[in-house]
Design a protein around this motif. Structure first.
Motif, PDB file in Angstrom:
ATOM      1  N   ASN A  36     -67.090  84.204  36.625  1.00  0.00           N
ATOM      2  CA  ASN A  36     -68.397  84.052  36.390  1.00  0.00           C
ATOM      3  C   ASN A  36     -68.696  82.838  37.219  1.00  0.00           C
ATOM      4  OD1 ASN A  36     -68.156  81.676  34.855  1.00  0.00           O
ATOM      5  ND2 ASN A  36     -68.190  83.045  33.028  1.00  0.00           N
ATOM      6  N   ASP A  37     -70.008  82.240  37.320  1.00  0.00           N
ATOM      7  CA  ASP A  37     -70.299  81.113  38.410  1.00  0.00           C
ATOM      8  C   ASP A  37     -69.560  79.530  37.567  1.00  0.00           C
ATOM      9  OD1 ASP A  37     -71.951  80.881  36.407  1.00  0.00           O
ATOM     10  OD2 ASP A  37     -73.829  80.435  37.634  1.00  0.00           O
ATOM     11  N   ASP A  69     -66.827  77.075  31.196  1.00  0.00           N
ATOM     12  CA  ASP A  69     -67.945  77.707  30.401  1.00  0.00           C
ATOM     13  C   ASP A  69     -67.390  78.115  28.947  1.00  0.00           C
ATOM     14  OD1 ASP A  69     -65.728  79.190  30.832  1.00  0.00           O
ATOM     15  OD2 ASP A  69     -66.662  81.176  31.281  1.00  0.00           O
TER      16      ASP A  69
END
Length: 190
Positions: A155-156, A42
């Motif tokens: 988070n993913d 990310d």
């Protein structure tokens, strides 16, 4: 791009939860420190920019600037893998159907695999450094991933790769004698 974050869990409540998430392994229960090693897909853009702005000379060379301007695209896949599929077709057209594709992420699984492998290399460096300073460690990949994700609020695009326990070896710190399998099981000469 250093796609990782190492979380040193020091909060006693969270540490207790992390030991549980590590399936109550002795290495987790007895450790002075627990470090959760997380691969990340990310923040490639951010890390690429940092490699230019924090380059150890007054100005990053043109080749370095060019590399870090384009390299984040290598690991982007886009919405519904649109960018990844475009890259696959473009590489095939540009290189020919019989040529090997370059290392890149064509889908999210490729990006996760790349970040996880790179993170695992950083983990190995960490445990070697710990040993060089006289500390012992144990890399644990057996853990309850959903519980670790919740504990750290990941988070993913953040993937727990392993938990490393670290500290000074106790007299009874090695639970069983070490043994090795025959080298031929793991080393093949070709």
């Amino acid at each position: 791009l250093q796609p990782w974050t190492f979380y040193v869990v020091q909060n006693p409540t969270k540490k207790k939860q992390l030991v549980k998430a590590c399936l109550n392994q002795l290495a987790a229960k007895t450790a002075s420190e627990l470090i959760v090693c997380v691969a990340r897909t990310d923040r490639n853009d951010e890390m690429a920019k940092r490699n230019i702005t924090e380059f150890p000379f007054p100005e990053a060379p043109a080749a370095v600037q060019k590399y870090y301007k384009f390299i984040p695209y290598n690991y982007k896949t886009g919405y519904l893998n649109a960018l990844g599929n475009f890259k696959k077709v473009a590489f095939k057209i540009a290189r020919g159907l019989d040529k090997q594709l370059p290392v890149t992420a064509f889908n999210q699984a490729d990006a996760k695999l790349w970040a996880s492998k790179t993170t695992a290399l950083a983990c190995e460096n960490l445990v070697l450094a710990l040993r060089a300073y006289g500390f012992d460690s144990c890399m644990m990949e057996g853990f309850d991933e959903p519980l670790v994700r919740k504990l750290l609020n990941l988070n993913d695009q953040q993937y727990p790769v392993m938990v490393i326990s670290a500290g000074e070896r106790a007299e009874d710190g090695v639970f069983f004698p070490q043994y090795r399998f025959d080298r031929e099981l793991f080393i093949q000469k070709v």
